[in-house]
Structures are given as structure tokens and as C-alpha cells.
Write a protein that holds these residues in place. Structure first.
Motif, PDB file in Angstrom:
ATOM      1  N   SER A  64      -7.038  36.266 -20.875  1.00  0.00           N
ATOM      2  CA  SER A  64      -6.939  35.525 -19.615  1.00  0.00           C
ATOM      3  C   SER A  64      -5.646  35.857 -18.872  1.00  0.00           C
ATOM      4  CB  SER A  64      -6.995  34.020 -19.891  1.00  0.00           C
ATOM      5  OG  SER A  64      -6.726  33.280 -18.718  1.00  0.00           O
ATOM      6  N   SER A  65      -5.755  35.974 -17.559  1.00  0.00           N
ATOM      7  CA  SER A  65      -4.578  36.198 -16.718  1.00  0.00           C
ATOM      8  C   SER A  65      -3.998  34.887 -16.209  1.00  0.00           C
ATOM      9  CB  SER A  65      -4.949  37.096 -15.531  1.00  0.00           C
ATOM     10  OG  SER A  65      -6.006  36.513 -14.775  1.00  0.00           O
ATOM     11  N   ASN A  66      -4.606  33.779 -16.616  1.00  0.00           N
ATOM     12  CA  ASN A  66      -4.129  32.457 -16.204  1.00  0.00           C
ATOM     13  C   ASN A  66      -2.845  32.109 -16.975  1.00  0.00           C
ATOM     14  OD1 ASN A  66      -3.693  29.734 -15.690  1.00  0.00           O
ATOM     15  ND2 ASN A  66      -5.871  29.218 -15.716  1.00  0.00           N
ATOM     16  N   PRO A  67      -1.722  31.888 -16.269  1.00  0.00           N
ATOM     17  CA  PRO A  67      -0.451  31.577 -16.947  1.00  0.00           C
ATOM     18  C   PRO A  67      -0.546  30.358 -17.860  1.00  0.00           C
ATOM     19  CG  PRO A  67      -0.088  32.046 -14.612  1.00  0.00           C
ATOM     20  CD  PRO A  67      -1.567  31.933 -14.800  1.00  0.00           C
ATOM     21  N   LYS A  68      -1.466  29.428 -17.560  1.00  0.00           N
ATOM     22  CA  LYS A  68      -1.621  28.224 -18.375  1.00  0.00           C
ATOM     23  C   LYS A  68      -2.124  28.549 -19.788  1.00  0.00           C
ATOM     24  CE  LYS A  68      -2.667  25.219 -14.409  1.00  0.00           C
ATOM     25  NZ  LYS A  68      -3.683  24.328 -13.797  1.00  0.00           N
ATOM     26  N   HIS A  69      -2.793  29.686 -19.937  1.00  0.00           N
ATOM     27  CA  HIS A  69      -3.356  30.058 -21.236  1.00  0.00           C
ATOM     28  C   HIS A  69      -2.380  30.856 -22.101  1.00  0.00           C
ATOM     29  CE1 HIS A  69      -7.583  29.866 -19.206  1.00  0.00           C
ATOM     30  NE2 HIS A  69      -7.117  28.676 -19.530  1.00  0.00           N
ATOM     31  N   LEU A  70      -1.283  31.321 -21.475  1.00  0.00           N
ATOM     32  CA  LEU A  70      -0.372  32.233 -22.173  1.00  0.00           C
ATOM     33  C   LEU A  70       0.255  31.598 -23.405  1.00  0.00           C
ATOM     34  CD1 LEU A  70       1.083  34.944 -22.289  1.00  0.00           C
ATOM     35  CD2 LEU A  70       2.830  34.005 -20.766  1.00  0.00           C
ATOM     36  N   GLN A  71       0.761  30.367 -23.277  1.00  0.00           N
ATOM     37  CA  GLN A  71       1.448  29.734 -24.393  1.00  0.00           C
ATOM     38  C   GLN A  71       0.507  29.503 -25.577  1.00  0.00           C
ATOM     39  OE1 GLN A  71       4.834  29.186 -24.731  1.00  0.00           O
ATOM     40  NE2 GLN A  71       4.107  28.914 -26.834  1.00  0.00           N
ATOM     41  N   THR A 314       5.187  45.770 -24.106  1.00  0.00           N
ATOM     42  CA  THR A 314       5.002  44.377 -23.706  1.00  0.00           C
ATOM     43  C   THR A 314       6.099  43.932 -22.735  1.00  0.00           C
ATOM     44  OG1 THR A 314       3.941  43.878 -25.817  1.00  0.00           O
ATOM     45  CG2 THR A 314       4.773  42.006 -24.545  1.00  0.00           C
ATOM     46  N   ILE A 315       7.327  44.363 -23.009  1.00  0.00           N
ATOM     47  CA  ILE A 315       8.432  44.034 -22.105  1.00  0.00           C
ATOM     48  C   ILE A 315       8.188  44.627 -20.724  1.00  0.00           C
ATOM     49  CG2 ILE A 315      10.891  44.432 -21.644  1.00  0.00           C
ATOM     50  CD1 ILE A 315      11.339  44.282 -24.688  1.00  0.00           C
ATOM     51  N   GLU A 316       7.749  45.891 -20.696  1.00  0.00           N
ATOM     52  CA  GLU A 316       7.454  46.547 -19.421  1.00  0.00           C
ATOM     53  C   GLU A 316       6.357  45.808 -18.655  1.00  0.00           C
ATOM     54  OE1 GLU A 316       6.656  50.701 -19.789  1.00  0.00           O
ATOM     55  OE2 GLU A 316       8.458  51.115 -20.959  1.00  0.00           O
ATOM     56  N   ASP A 317       5.313  45.417 -19.368  1.00  0.00           N
ATOM     57  CA  ASP A 317       4.197  44.703 -18.731  1.00  0.00           C
ATOM     58  C   ASP A 317       4.651  43.359 -18.161  1.00  0.00           C
ATOM     59  OD1 ASP A 317       2.493  46.752 -19.348  1.00  0.00           O
ATOM     60  OD2 ASP A 317       1.605  45.780 -21.103  1.00  0.00           O
ATOM     61  N   ARG A 318       5.469  42.637 -18.944  1.00  0.00           N
ATOM     62  CA  ARG A 318       5.925  41.325 -18.498  1.00  0.00           C
ATOM     63  C   ARG A 318       6.854  41.455 -17.284  1.00  0.00           C
ATOM     64  NH1 ARG A 318       6.708  36.239 -20.609  1.00  0.00           N
ATOM     65  NH2 ARG A 318       4.739  36.634 -21.681  1.00  0.00           N
ATOM     66  N   LEU A 319       7.784  42.414 -17.310  1.00  0.00           N
ATOM     67  CA  LEU A 319       8.687  42.620 -16.187  1.00  0.00           C
ATOM     68  C   LEU A 319       7.917  42.978 -14.917  1.00  0.00           C
ATOM     69  CD1 LEU A 319      11.604  44.604 -17.884  1.00  0.00           C
ATOM     70  CD2 LEU A 319      11.662  42.251 -17.048  1.00  0.00           C
ATOM     71  N   LYS A 320       6.910  43.823 -15.074  1.00  0.00           N
ATOM     72  CA  LYS A 320       6.088  44.225 -13.936  1.00  0.00           C
ATOM     73  C   LYS A 320       5.333  43.026 -13.366  1.00  0.00           C
ATOM     74  CE  LYS A 320       2.321  47.382 -12.703  1.00  0.00           C
ATOM     75  NZ  LYS A 320       1.390  48.435 -13.219  1.00  0.00           N
ATOM     76  N   SER A 321       4.752  42.223 -14.259  1.00  0.00           N
ATOM     77  CA  SER A 321       3.995  41.057 -13.828  1.00  0.00           C
ATOM     78  C   SER A 321       4.891  40.045 -13.121  1.00  0.00           C
ATOM     79  CB  SER A 321       3.318  40.400 -15.035  1.00  0.00           C
ATOM     80  OG  SER A 321       2.662  39.210 -14.657  1.00  0.00           O
ATOM     81  N   ASP A 322       6.066  39.762 -13.719  1.00  0.00           N
ATOM     82  CA  ASP A 322       6.996  38.797 -13.126  1.00  0.00           C
ATOM     83  C   ASP A 322       7.487  39.273 -11.763  1.00  0.00           C
ATOM     84  OD1 ASP A 322       6.696  37.261 -15.357  1.00  0.00           O
ATOM     85  OD2 ASP A 322       8.614  37.798 -16.275  1.00  0.00           O
ATOM     86  N   PHE A 323       7.724  40.565 -11.645  1.00  0.00           N
ATOM     87  CA  PHE A 323       8.232  41.133 -10.383  1.00  0.00           C
ATOM     88  C   PHE A 323       7.223  40.936  -9.251  1.00  0.00           C
ATOM     89  CE2 PHE A 323       8.507  44.753  -7.447  1.00  0.00           C
ATOM     90  CZ  PHE A 323       9.819  44.634  -7.009  1.00  0.00           C
ATOM     91  N   PHE A 324       5.983  41.321  -9.485  1.00  0.00           N
ATOM     92  CA  PHE A 324       4.982  41.288  -8.421  1.00  0.00           C
ATOM     93  C   PHE A 324       4.467  39.874  -8.125  1.00  0.00           C
ATOM     94  CE2 PHE A 324       4.571  45.857  -9.460  1.00  0.00           C
ATOM     95  CZ  PHE A 324       4.727  46.374  -8.178  1.00  0.00           C
ATOM     96  N   ASN A 325       4.717  38.929  -9.032  1.00  0.00           N
ATOM     97  CA  ASN A 325       4.247  37.559  -8.799  1.00  0.00           C
ATOM     98  C   ASN A 325       5.258  36.690  -8.070  1.00  0.00           C
ATOM     99  OD1 ASN A 325       1.617  37.640  -9.866  1.00  0.00           O
ATOM    100  ND2 ASN A 325       2.405  37.533 -11.952  1.00  0.00           N
TER     101      ASN A 325
END
Length: 359
Positions: A64-71, A314-325
Motif C-alpha cells: 500500500s502507498s497509503n502512509p497510514k499503513h506504513l507503520q 530503501t533509503i533512496e526510495d524514502r528520500l525520493k518519496s519524501d522529496f516529491f510529497n
């Protein structure tokens, strides 16, 4: 043993029609059950008990791409991790049309027949235009999907590296925790998917076909260096002679390359997934490889290096996601794209501007 003829799952039986009356209360009950959120500990307990429904729900959660499901997804993975890493992970790739799905079904059925529990993580290519995926692997593997000791999970590739689903690595952990001792990952067979899959499996199998003008393509250095074995599929009927010639060519090519870190000499074999021939021999090669690499400690060393790679990824993916959001970045990005369209800036200047906004 030849595969007996049978009707395809794509065949519609005459006389079967949808019922005129549908029980509305039953539909509501099913929908409510699907919507109900399972407690994390309950979900993990069900996974460890081999509950396929719970496993599917957990994989959906981590995809899921829903931030609520991440934790919750992270909590599930953390609790499952101590029960993982006990499987053999096999990556299978090949060009479209080589017969990957038919091969995986034949291979999976052989493994379940000798007491293995098999999970197939099939990555389906997503359209770059509509973003949709067919997800038809369960239809193509109609015998294996009915096997109690098999689990097939098709996932859309999305925009992830080379067509490999972003959460495939975590899905492996969940499948291992559920008791599956053999994990098969099927790639879409294009772009950099081979590189990504190679970084998460123990054994990498390259499927080839003869007589399709593919022999020279297969001798390309990169893919050969990654392959731990080459299986020439569709080696039956009139194509058998061409397959035998291709086997000789690939064997010659393999000996031109330096020895692999694993100190394993890749082998070439013939198989016919349609008639389920050559499958047992191939599994024997894989078993020999696992025994060989565990004896020289390459098996564990290789997995450790893979974990380091996925940490950085994973770090690269998270940084990319945080940047564009970031709302500010989203607005500025639209402006910069408009300026590029008008020829008033360059991609490099625009990128530099956007990155400075993030400082």
C-alpha cells in the motif's frame, strides 16, 4: 512424463450463467470482513500459522502507498523477521514468450510433489500509460494455484526499478514466516529487472529458447555473469534439435567468463515445461548449488551483501518519496516543468533549484 491434455482456465464452459438473484446480505458480510482491520499481533500469529488469507492481507498492507499503513506494515515485518530466512530463494527471468509461467507451474508442481512449500511472487508489468496490470499469473498457472502447498501472488511492477515490485523484498520475509521453504520470483524480463531480482535471490535462473534469434543476445556479458544456470525451454518436438545446438553454444560461452565469486560453474540444461521434462534435473542443479555455496560460506555472505544493498535502496526510495510529497516541491515542480516547456530553463538548472528548496 507427458502432460495430459486438459481444458484451459480461459475456456468458458457452455451453459454456465450468472444467477439472477444475488444475496445482498452475503455481499455486505464479505465486504465488511474485508474492511475489518486486523490487530497486528493477530495478523502475525495467523501468518505464522500458515493462514494464506492473512499472508495475502499482509502483503497488500506492505504494498500500500497509503502512509497510514506504513507503520503497521513495518511492525508486521519486524515481528515476522525472526521466523524468516529459512528458504531457498530462486529468481527466474527470460524474454517474453520464453514460457516463464508454464515453466514455473511445472517447476512448482515438481517441488510440491517432493514435499516443498512453494511461494511464487510474480511481478506483472504495469502500463506506463494507464498504470494498469493484467495480473494474470494465477490464470496461467491454473494447476499450481489449486495446490495446497503453493501460494501465488501477482503484483504490479508500477514504477519500481526494472519492473520489480517495490515491496517484493518484504513479501519474501512474510512468505518465509508463513512456512514456505522455496520462494520463486518471476521477473518481467525487461530492462533492469534482472539486476534487481539478482539482488534478492540465492539462485538466478535464465530461461532461453532456441530458434528465435535469441542466442547472440543471450551471450551478452551482464546476463550471463548473473546466471547460475541456463535452461533452454521448449526443447521438444521439431525444436529439440535446435535446443541441443543452443545448449552447446551456451556451454562454450559460459567457459569464456572468469570464475564466479561463488566458485560455481553455471550449467546449461534442456527442458520442456509443457511436457514437464527436464524439471527434476534442474532442481538437482539448484540443490547442488545450495550445498556448494553453503559449504564455502558464500551463501550467507551473499545474503549479507544483499541486505546492505537493500538498506541503501530503501533509503533512496524514502528520500525520493519524501522529496516529491512536499507541498512546496509539488508546486515548484509544476512551475519548473512549465518553464522547460517554454524553453526558459534546462532540466539541470530546474533540478538544482528544486533541490535547493529542500535544503
Amino acid at each position: 512424463m507427458s502432460k495430459t491434455s486438459k481444458s484451459s482456465a480461459l475456456h468458458e464452459t457452455d451453459g454456465v450463467s450468472q444467477p439472477d438473484i444475488t444475496n445482498a446480505s452475503s455481499i455486505k458480510r464479505i465486504k465488511d470482513k474485508r474492511k475489518a482491520k486486523l490487530n497486528t499481533n493477530t495478523l502475525v500469529t495467523e501468518i505464522l500459522n500458515g493462514n494464506i488469507t492473512a499472508l495475502s492481507r499482509a502483503i497488500t498492507l506492505i504494498e500500500s502507498s497509503n502512509p497510514k499503513h506504513l507503520q503497521q506494515a513495518n511492525d508486521v515485518i519486524k515481528l515476522c523477521l525472526p521466523h524468516a530466512n529459512a528458504s531457498v530463494r530462486i529468481g527466474i527471468t527470460g524474454v517474453p514468450g520464453v514460457g516463464k509461467s508454464t515453466f514455473i507451474e511445472a517447476f512448482g508442481l515438481h517441488l510440491t510433489s517432493i514435499g516443498k512449500k512453494v511461494a511464487v511472487l510474480a511481478v506483472d508489468p504495469s502500463s506506463s500509460l494507464s498504470k494498469g496490470s493484467i495480473l494474470g499469473d494465477k490464470t496461467r498457472m491454473e494447476d499450481l494455484v489449486k495446490n495446497d502447498n503453493a501460494f501465488i501472488r501477482p503484483s504490479p511492477s508500477g514504477t519500481s526499478l526494472g519492473g520489480v515490485a517495490r515491496k517484493t523484498r518484504e513479501s519474501i520475509i512474510l512468505c518465509e514466516a508463513a512456512g514456505f521453504d522455496t520462494i520463486i520470483i518471476e521477473t518481467v524480463g525487461v530492462g533492469q529487472s534482472e539486476t534487481a531480482v539478482h539482488s534478492m535471490v540465492d539462485f538466478f535462473l535464465l530461461l532461453k529458447i532456441a530458434g528465435a534469434g535469441d542466442e547472440l543476445q543471450g551471450i551478452k556479458r551482464g546476463i550471463i555473469e548473473m546466471a547460475d544456470a541456463i535452461a533452454i525451454n521448449k526443447a521438444d518436438g521439431e525444436n529439440l534439435k535446435a535446443a541441443k545446438l543452443a545448449k552447446v553454444e551456451f556451454n562454450r560461452a559460459l567457459h569464456l567468463y572468469p570464475q564466479k565469486e561463488s566458485e560455481w560453474q553455471p550449467k546449461v540444461s534442456l527442458c520442456s515445461a509443457l511436457h514437464r521434462e527436464g524439471i527434476e534435473e534442474l532442481w538437482q542443479h539448484i540443490s547442488e548449488y545450495i550445498e556448494h555455496t553453503k559449504a564455502n560460506n558464500y551463501f550467507e555472505t551473499h545474503r549479507t551483501e544483499q541486505n546492505k544493498f537493500w538498506l541503501l535502496q530503501t533509503i533512496e526510495d524514502r528520500l525520493k518519496s519524501d522529496f516529491f510529497n512536499q507541498p512546496e516541491i509539488k508546486m515548484a515542480l509544476k512551475t519548473q516543468l512549465h518553464l522547460i516547456e517554454e524553453g526558459k530553463t534546462t532540466p539541470f538548472v530546474a533540478a538544482e533549484y528544486l533541490l535547493k528548496l529542500n535544503d
